[in-house]
Design a protein around this motif. Structure first.
Motif, PDB file in Angstrom:
ATOM      1  N   GLN A  43     -58.437  10.543 -17.475  1.00 14.00           N
ATOM      2  CA  GLN A  43     -59.501  10.103 -16.745  1.00 14.00           C
ATOM      3  C   GLN A  43     -59.111  10.323 -15.082  1.00 14.00           C
ATOM      4  OE1 GLN A  43     -61.238   6.202 -18.311  1.00 14.00           O
ATOM      5  NE2 GLN A  43     -59.412   6.408 -19.588  1.00 14.00           N
ATOM      6  N   THR A  45     -57.328  12.650 -13.822  1.00 17.25           N
ATOM      7  CA  THR A  45     -57.439  14.016 -13.534  1.00 17.25           C
ATOM      8  C   THR A  45     -58.832  14.224 -13.110  1.00 17.25           C
ATOM      9  OG1 THR A  45     -55.575  14.479 -14.926  1.00 17.25           O
ATOM     10  CG2 THR A  45     -56.918  16.332 -14.208  1.00 17.25           C
ATOM     11  N   GLN A  46     -59.825  13.562 -14.007  1.00 10.54           N
ATOM     12  CA  GLN A  46     -61.062  13.974 -13.851  1.00 10.54           C
ATOM     13  C   GLN A  46     -61.855  13.312 -12.588  1.00 10.54           C
ATOM     14  OE1 GLN A  46     -63.275  12.687 -17.450  1.00 10.54           O
ATOM     15  NE2 GLN A  46     -63.338  14.494 -18.049  1.00 10.54           N
ATOM     16  N   GLN A  56     -66.499  21.523 -12.839  1.00  6.07           N
ATOM     17  CA  GLN A  56     -66.110  20.968 -14.082  1.00  6.07           C
ATOM     18  C   GLN A  56     -65.312  21.883 -14.761  1.00  6.07           C
ATOM     19  OE1 GLN A  56     -66.475  17.786 -14.779  1.00  6.07           O
ATOM     20  NE2 GLN A  56     -65.540  18.176 -16.888  1.00  6.07           N
ATOM     21  N   ILE A  59     -61.727  21.156 -13.411  1.00  7.17           N
ATOM     22  CA  ILE A  59     -61.248  19.872 -14.094  1.00  7.17           C
ATOM     23  C   ILE A  59     -60.996  19.839 -15.455  1.00  7.17           C
ATOM     24  CG2 ILE A  59     -61.811  17.574 -14.285  1.00  7.17           C
ATOM     25  CD1 ILE A  59     -63.700  18.093 -11.612  1.00  7.17           C
ATOM     26  N   ALA A  60     -61.895  20.374 -16.337  1.00  2.00           N
ATOM     27  CA  ALA A  60     -61.530  20.477 -17.693  1.00  2.00           C
ATOM     28  C   ALA A  60     -60.073  21.093 -18.093  1.00  2.00           C
ATOM     29  CB  ALA A  60     -62.794  21.155 -18.482  1.00  2.00           C
ATOM     30  N   VAL A  63     -57.357  18.949 -17.413  1.00  6.90           N
ATOM     31  CA  VAL A  63     -57.290  18.039 -18.362  1.00  6.90           C
ATOM     32  C   VAL A  63     -56.529  18.385 -19.536  1.00  6.90           C
ATOM     33  CG1 VAL A  63     -58.211  16.505 -19.882  1.00  6.90           C
ATOM     34  CG2 VAL A  63     -59.126  16.541 -17.741  1.00  6.90           C
ATOM     35  N   ASN A 201     -67.608  17.235 -22.270  1.00  7.91           N
ATOM     36  CA  ASN A 201     -66.785  16.639 -21.162  1.00  7.91           C
ATOM     37  C   ASN A 201     -66.142  15.290 -21.990  1.00  7.91           C
ATOM     38  OD1 ASN A 201     -67.355  18.326 -19.389  1.00  7.91           O
ATOM     39  ND2 ASN A 201     -69.207  17.506 -18.440  1.00  7.91           N
TER      40      ASN A 201
END
Length: 298
Positions: A43, A45-46, A56, A59-60, A63, A201
């Motif tokens: 979370q 990191t997001q 996104q 970001i993904a 993670v 997500n």
């Protein structure tokens, strides 16, 4: 194993041994605590990626790389590496390898804000929620001396991640695959596509670590199955998931896993509602000691 031409659409998955024997568990970190910290790190990191205006997909991928780092006996241990440092380094590394690189200073400034006990909007850092009054700037602004020290930690942790992952930073995501599958199935309702992306997500936070245990095509199929059912969209009258190389058993597991993520997050918020989740090694040690003392009645 994916055909050679499709390797870019698949990932190297975690082995059962890696899932059951993490370096943290070997070092005596309770499994529930490890799960809570790992989820909080995802979370974090997001949230950092959003504040850095990263896409996104970056970001993904960050993670997933963050999650892979903690797997297996050869992975990182929460008693050696601070989750905040690994999160920052995973995001910095992933952005650097993308079309949207960001500077160490930008990354560290964002993490200083998100980890501030006075200014952070994150529930697992500041249990009371966002501050009612503006906090003092000194509580969330990184000094020049602090930046230089943190930069060294960031770059050193980046090297550790690369070495731990054997420099394999490839991450295939299910998002684009899912949208392609929707078109193939003739689904045009925007609400279904939106819900599919939401499930994918949210699954980045799954306690079952779905992104490192299942291939992107299977994640895409499960998200479509759930989303179509919840939006009342009827799909073809056959076991269509088999066309996309997913069997019923795997689909069932993923559907349950994706549906359980929301409940898991609510349980985490309830469990930690009055205290912060450990983000650094010293805090992990303090939580382990606190639990030991409770068990022994000291």
């Amino acid at each position: 194993m994916a055909p050679n031409g499709l390797k870019h659409l698949s990932n190297a998955l975690a082995t059962p041994d890696q899932l059951s024997n993490s370096s943290s568990s070997i070092d005596g970190v309770p499994s529930d605590l490890e799960t809570s910290i790992r989820c909080a790190g995802a979370q974090l990191t997001q949230a950092a990626g959003i504040l850095l205006h990263l896409s996104q997909d970056i970001i993904a991928r960050a993670v997933v790389i963050f999650t892979r780092f903690w797997l297996g006996a050869d992975g990182g241990s929460l008693r050696i590496y601070s989750v905040k440092d690994v999160s920052a380094a995973a995001l910095y590394l992933t952005a650097k390898l993308s079309f949207q690189p960001t500077s160490p200073r930008s990354v560290l400034n964002v993490y200083t804000l998100l980890l501030s006990r006075d200014a952070s909007p994150l529930w697992f850092v500041r249990p009371g929620g966002s501050p009612e009054a503006p906090p003092s700037p000194e509580t969330y602004i990184l000094s020049e001396g602090g930046y230089q020290s943190a930069r060294l930690v960031l770059l050193r942790t980046e090297t550790v991640i690369l070495r731990t992952l054997a420099f394999d930073t490839h991450v295939a995501l299910p998002h684009a695959i899912a949208l392609t599958y929707l078109r193939t199935l003739g689904v045009t309702k925007p609400a279904v596509a939106q819900r599919v992306i939401q499930y994918l997500n949210a699954s980045l936070l799954s306690p079952q670590l779905l992104y490192v245990t299942h291939q992107p095509n299977a994640l895409a199929v499960a998200a479509i199955y759930l989303s179509a059912r919840e939006e009342g969209v009827k799909l073809v009258d056959c076991e269509w998931w088999e066309v996309f190389d997913v069997d019923r058993e795997e689909l069932g597991f993923l559907v349950v896993g994706m549906k359980s993520t929301e409940g898991f997050m609510r349980a985490e918020a309830s469990q930690w509602n009055d205290k912060s989740i450990p983000m650094v090694v010293d805090e992990v040690e303090a939580e382990i000691e606190r639990r030991r003392m409770l068990e022994e009645g000291e």
